[in-house]
Design a protein around this motif. Structure first.
Motif, PDB file in Angstrom:
ATOM      1  N   PHE A  24     -12.325   6.472  -5.088  1.00 54.80           N
ATOM      2  CA  PHE A  24     -11.474   5.371  -4.631  1.00 54.80           C
ATOM      3  C   PHE A  24     -11.407   5.416  -3.111  1.00 54.80           C
ATOM      4  O   PHE A  24     -11.024   6.430  -2.530  1.00 54.80           O
ATOM      5  CB  PHE A  24     -10.071   5.512  -5.226  1.00 54.80           C
ATOM      6  N   LEU A  25     -11.810   4.318  -2.467  1.00 48.35           N
ATOM      7  CA  LEU A  25     -11.770   4.220  -1.011  1.00 48.35           C
ATOM      8  C   LEU A  25     -10.802   3.121  -0.617  1.00 48.35           C
ATOM      9  O   LEU A  25     -10.829   2.035  -1.183  1.00 48.35           O
ATOM     10  CB  LEU A  25     -13.162   3.887  -0.461  1.00 48.35           C
ATOM     11  N   CYS A  26      -9.959   3.410   0.353  1.00 52.11           N
ATOM     12  CA  CYS A  26      -9.009   2.429   0.855  1.00 52.11           C
ATOM     13  C   CYS A  26      -9.117   2.387   2.366  1.00 52.11           C
ATOM     14  O   CYS A  26      -9.205   3.422   3.017  1.00 52.11           O
ATOM     15  CB  CYS A  26      -7.598   2.799   0.421  1.00 52.11           C
ATOM     16  N   TYR A  27      -9.115   1.190   2.927  1.00 48.91           N
ATOM     17  CA  TYR A  27      -9.284   1.030   4.365  1.00 48.91           C
ATOM     18  C   TYR A  27      -8.301   0.006   4.896  1.00 48.91           C
ATOM     19  O   TYR A  27      -7.807  -0.843   4.164  1.00 48.91           O
ATOM     20  CB  TYR A  27     -10.718   0.603   4.685  1.00 48.91           C
ATOM     21  N   ALA A  28      -8.012   0.111   6.193  1.00 46.07           N
ATOM     22  CA  ALA A  28      -7.173  -0.877   6.862  1.00 46.07           C
ATOM     23  C   ALA A  28      -8.063  -2.052   7.222  1.00 46.07           C
ATOM     24  O   ALA A  28      -9.105  -1.880   7.848  1.00 46.07           O
ATOM     25  CB  ALA A  28      -6.536  -0.279   8.102  1.00 46.07           C
TER      26      ALA A  28
ATOM     27  N   SER B 238      -1.266   6.590   6.269  1.00 47.13           N
ATOM     28  CA  SER B 238      -0.107   5.707   6.144  1.00 47.13           C
ATOM     29  C   SER B 238       0.162   5.320   4.696  1.00 47.13           C
ATOM     30  O   SER B 238       1.235   4.818   4.375  1.00 47.13           O
ATOM     31  CB  SER B 238      -0.308   4.452   6.984  1.00 47.13           C
ATOM     32  N   MET B 239      -0.784   5.565   3.802  1.00 47.51           N
ATOM     33  CA  MET B 239      -0.584   5.225   2.395  1.00 47.51           C
ATOM     34  C   MET B 239      -0.058   6.393   1.571  1.00 47.51           C
ATOM     35  O   MET B 239       0.181   6.249   0.380  1.00 47.51           O
ATOM     36  CB  MET B 239      -1.895   4.726   1.788  1.00 47.51           C
ATOM     37  N   LEU B 240       0.119   7.544   2.167  1.00 49.80           N
ATOM     38  CA  LEU B 240       0.583   8.706   1.413  1.00 49.80           C
ATOM     39  C   LEU B 240       1.944   8.520   0.744  1.00 49.80           C
ATOM     40  O   LEU B 240       2.179   9.074  -0.317  1.00 49.80           O
ATOM     41  CB  LEU B 240       0.565   9.949   2.292  1.00 49.80           C
ATOM     42  N   PRO B 241       2.871   7.727   1.318  1.00 52.66           N
ATOM     43  CA  PRO B 241       4.128   7.503   0.591  1.00 52.66           C
ATOM     44  C   PRO B 241       3.940   6.743  -0.727  1.00 52.66           C
ATOM     45  O   PRO B 241       4.807   6.756  -1.576  1.00 52.66           O
ATOM     46  CB  PRO B 241       4.967   6.674   1.567  1.00 52.66           C
TER      47      PRO B 241
ATOM     48  N   ARG C 114     -14.813   2.422  -6.087  1.00 56.95           N
ATOM     49  CA  ARG C 114     -13.963   1.244  -5.967  1.00 56.95           C
ATOM     50  C   ARG C 114     -13.373   1.247  -4.568  1.00 56.95           C
ATOM     51  O   ARG C 114     -12.755   2.229  -4.150  1.00 56.95           O
ATOM     52  CB  ARG C 114     -12.857   1.275  -7.006  1.00 56.95           C
ATOM     53  N   SER C 115     -13.561   0.157  -3.856  1.00 55.35           N
ATOM     54  CA  SER C 115     -13.105   0.060  -2.477  1.00 55.35           C
ATOM     55  C   SER C 115     -12.124  -1.099  -2.356  1.00 55.35           C
ATOM     56  O   SER C 115     -12.429  -2.229  -2.748  1.00 55.35           O
ATOM     57  CB  SER C 115     -14.315  -0.154  -1.565  1.00 55.35           C
ATOM     58  N   LEU C 116     -10.944  -0.821  -1.818  1.00 58.14           N
ATOM     59  CA  LEU C 116      -9.914  -1.843  -1.630  1.00 58.14           C
ATOM     60  C   LEU C 116      -9.328  -1.740  -0.226  1.00 58.14           C
ATOM     61  O   LEU C 116      -9.246  -0.648   0.331  1.00 58.14           O
ATOM     62  CB  LEU C 116      -8.768  -1.655  -2.627  1.00 58.14           C
ATOM     63  N   SER C 117      -8.896  -2.865   0.302  1.00 53.73           N
ATOM     64  CA  SER C 117      -8.172  -2.825   1.570  1.00 53.73           C
ATOM     65  C   SER C 117      -6.713  -2.483   1.275  1.00 53.73           C
ATOM     66  O   SER C 117      -6.242  -2.624   0.140  1.00 53.73           O
ATOM     67  CB  SER C 117      -8.266  -4.170   2.282  1.00 53.73           C
ATOM     68  N   MET C 118      -6.009  -2.049   2.300  1.00 56.77           N
ATOM     69  CA  MET C 118      -4.587  -1.717   2.123  1.00 56.77           C
ATOM     70  C   MET C 118      -3.817  -2.943   1.659  1.00 56.77           C
ATOM     71  O   MET C 118      -2.894  -2.834   0.852  1.00 56.77           O
ATOM     72  CB  MET C 118      -4.007  -1.178   3.425  1.00 56.77           C
ATOM     73  N   ARG C 119      -4.192  -4.103   2.142  1.00 58.77           N
ATOM     74  CA  ARG C 119      -3.504  -5.341   1.768  1.00 58.77           C
ATOM     75  C   ARG C 119      -3.637  -5.590   0.266  1.00 58.77           C
ATOM     76  O   ARG C 119      -2.677  -5.988  -0.389  1.00 58.77           O
ATOM     77  CB  ARG C 119      -4.095  -6.507   2.558  1.00 58.77           C
ATOM     78  N   GLU C 120      -4.826  -5.358  -0.283  1.00 57.17           N
ATOM     79  CA  GLU C 120      -5.031  -5.554  -1.715  1.00 57.17           C
ATOM     80  C   GLU C 120      -4.211  -4.560  -2.541  1.00 57.17           C
ATOM     81  O   GLU C 120      -3.697  -4.900  -3.600  1.00 57.17           O
ATOM     82  CB  GLU C 120      -6.516  -5.417  -2.057  1.00 57.17           C
ATOM     83  N   VAL C 121      -4.078  -3.346  -2.055  1.00 60.76           N
ATOM     84  CA  VAL C 121      -3.271  -2.346  -2.762  1.00 60.76           C
ATOM     85  C   VAL C 121      -1.804  -2.739  -2.718  1.00 60.76           C
ATOM     86  O   VAL C 121      -1.091  -2.637  -3.713  1.00 60.76           O
ATOM     87  CB  VAL C 121      -3.491  -0.943  -2.158  1.00 60.76           C
ATOM     88  N   TYR C 122      -1.328  -3.205  -1.558  1.00 65.76           N
ATOM     89  CA  TYR C 122       0.076  -3.597  -1.426  1.00 65.76           C
ATOM     90  C   TYR C 122       0.410  -4.814  -2.282  1.00 65.76           C
ATOM     91  O   TYR C 122       1.522  -4.961  -2.751  1.00 65.76           O
ATOM     92  CB  TYR C 122       0.427  -3.911   0.036  1.00 65.76           C
TER      93      TYR C 122
END
Length: 99
Positions: A56-60, A35-38, A85-93
């Motif tokens: 880089f790891l991203c999780y819901a 879902s983050m590909l866009p 580096r690990s971030l949640s999708m919320r932190e990326v948004y």
């Protein structure tokens, strides 16, 4: 229903990979939900801030199973000497500009 017999027609054939792939060197690794590909431009910014060989790891955040799996992946990469580096999708948004 069609049944396949085990014969030479259905075996995989391996060929030599192209030279471009053989000469390619990976800088960083990014594991993100589809879902983050866009958001590839924002993800590139995050990934490119890591040192060479970084992960880089991203999780819901709401998906605890996914988070547990990525925590194991994070441990494994750290054991092999990678910067992770690990971030949640919320932190990326949060860091993305709203247009």
């Amino acid at each position: 229903m069609m049944r396949y017999r085990h014969n030479r027609e259905y075996r995989y054939r391996f060929t030599n990979p192209p030279k471009a792939i053989l000469n390619a060197r990976l800088d960083n690794i990014a594991i993100v939900p589809a879902s983050m590909l866009p958001l590839t431009n924002i993800l590139k910014e995050k990934v490119n801030t890591l040192p060479k060989g970084g992960v880089f790891l991203c999780y819901a955040q709401e998906n605890s199973r996914q988070r547990r799996i990525l925590e194991r992946v994070e441990e494994t990469f750290r054991e092999h000497g990678h910067v992770v580096r690990s971030l949640s999708m919320r932190e990326v948004y949060k860091t993305t500009p709203n247009f």
